[in-house]
Write a protein that holds these residues in place. Structure first.
Motif, short mmCIF file in Angstrom:
data_model
loop_
_atom_site.label_atom_id
_atom_site.label_comp_id
_atom_site.label_asym_id
_atom_site.label_seq_id
_atom_site.Cartn_x
_atom_site.Cartn_y
_atom_site.Cartn_z
N ALA A 7 0.88 -1.28 -0.11
CA ALA A 7 0.25 -0.04 -0.10
C ALA A 7 0.80 1.24 0.10
O ALA A 7 0.70 2.20 -0.46
N ALA A 8 1.78 1.11 0.68
CA ALA A 8 2.98 2.48 1.12
C ALA A 8 3.67 2.58 -0.52
O ALA A 8 3.68 3.84 -0.97
N LEU A 9 4.11 1.54 -1.05
CA LEU A 9 4.85 1.52 -2.44
C LEU A 9 3.91 2.00 -3.23
O LEU A 9 3.97 2.73 -4.21
N ASP A 10 2.38 1.47 -3.54
CA ASP A 10 1.60 1.80 -4.39
C ASP A 10 1.48 3.43 -4.51
O ASP A 10 1.45 4.21 -5.45
N ALA A 11 1.35 4.14 -3.24
CA ALA A 11 1.28 5.59 -3.14
C ALA A 11 2.38 6.27 -3.34
O ALA A 11 2.13 7.35 -4.28
N ASP A 12 3.65 5.66 -3.17
CA ASP A 12 4.77 6.25 -3.66
C ASP A 12 5.01 6.26 -5.30
O ASP A 12 5.36 7.28 -5.61
N LEU A 13 4.42 5.12 -5.74
CA LEU A 13 4.68 5.01 -7.32
C LEU A 13 3.76 6.26 -7.84
O LEU A 13 4.15 6.58 -8.96
N ALA A 14 2.48 6.24 -7.10
CA ALA A 14 1.66 7.30 -7.99
C ALA A 14 2.32 8.74 -7.84
O ALA A 14 2.34 9.69 -8.75
N LEU A 15 3.09 9.09 -6.75
CA LEU A 15 3.75 10.33 -6.72
C LEU A 15 4.79 10.31 -7.65
O LEU A 15 5.12 11.25 -8.39
N VAL A 16 5.70 9.44 -7.98
CA VAL A 16 6.62 9.11 -9.09
C VAL A 16 6.02 9.37 -10.53
O VAL A 16 6.64 10.34 -11.29
N ARG A 17 4.76 8.82 -10.66
CA ARG A 17 4.10 9.34 -11.87
C ARG A 17 3.64 10.57 -12.19
O ARG A 17 4.03 11.21 -13.15
#
Length: 260
Positions: free
Chosen positions: A176-186
């Motif tokens: 969940a934390a990774l998915d949220a961070d990847l959204a910021l990356v995009r």
């Protein structure tokens, strides 16, 4: 038995590759015959014969007692050939020099491989010299800016659910934390690793989009003690520029094989 493209896997070849990968992953921790046989589920007699064959050919090395095994020098020669013959690695290296010189920081090129990031080239900062080269080493993609930049370019469904392997107190704890961070990356166009893989080091990662999805990325690593807001803005601006130049150069490579 697994199949690839409709062709049955050659069992002996598969076992050889698995053995070499196990030995490589152990690094400076040599293994005993029993450990290798148990880990790969192979009879000890078969494992001994395989180890002897690979030792004779230089792919595996053993100690003076013949009881400990590690990766051999032939693996190094093969890995070096991979780097020497990869047109994109050659094309990127001058830009790593350019970025490292301009920023005074360490810059990397990495490639995505089955959920990990493998370091293909590094230009070290003269201000912060590492005692061990990263080239040829791998890390789980979720703990580095390089890896997260590439995860953001693809469906991360292949990653394990639940808790993620932790390297530092700042490693992202779960999917969940990774998915949220990847959204910021995009959203911002690059990844940031704030002491998630190495304590005291912040990384900024940029996917190289000459493939779809991207498999290569560049990053800049900076000791926390030297990272001000102004320096961070300068790093991001420089690495964006370097990424654009690398992508243009890679697209212009003549006759480069479309490796898969």
């Amino acid at each position: 038995m697994p199949e690839t493209g409709g062709v049955r896997e050659v069992k002996s070849a598969g076992r050889t590759v698995e053995l070499l990968e196990v030995l490589a992953a152990r690094g400076d921790r040599p293994a005993r015959l029993r450990e290798l046989a148990d880990e790969l589920g192979v009879p000890r007699s078969s494992m001994y014969a395989l180890l002897q064959t690979l030792t004779d050919r230089g792919w595996v090395r053993t100690d003076a007692t013949g009881s400990l095994y590690g990766i051999g020098i032939r693996a190094l020669l093969t890995g070096t050939s991979y780097l020497d013959t990869d047109a994109r690695v050659r094309a990127v290296k001058p830009y790593l020099d350019q970025a490292s010189t301009a920023l005074g920081e360490t810059v990397h090129l990495g490639r995505f491989d089955r959920g990990d990031i493998v370091y293909l080239a590094t230009r070290e900062s003269h201000e912060y010299l590492r005692t061990l080269s990263r080239v040829g080493r791998r890390l789980p993609a979720h703990v580095s800016a390089l890896g997260k930049a590439l995860l953001a370019e693809r469906d991360p469904g292949g990653l394990p659910a639940g808790e993620l392997e932790r390297f530092t107190a700042n490693t992202l704890p779960d999917r969940a934390a990774l998915d949220a961070d990847l959204a910021l990356v995009r959203e911002r166009g690059y990844a940031v690793d704030r002491e998630e893989g190495v304590t005291g080091i912040v990384g900024f990662g940029f996917a190289l989009r000459y493939d779809t999805p991207a498999v290569d990325a560049v990053s800049c690593s900076v000791p926390v003690a030297r990272l001000s807001e102004d320096h961070e803005r300068r790093i991001v601006a420089m690495m964006r520029e370097v990424r654009a130049e690398i992508e243009a150069a890679a697209h212009a490579l003549p006759g480069a094989p479309d490796w898969i």
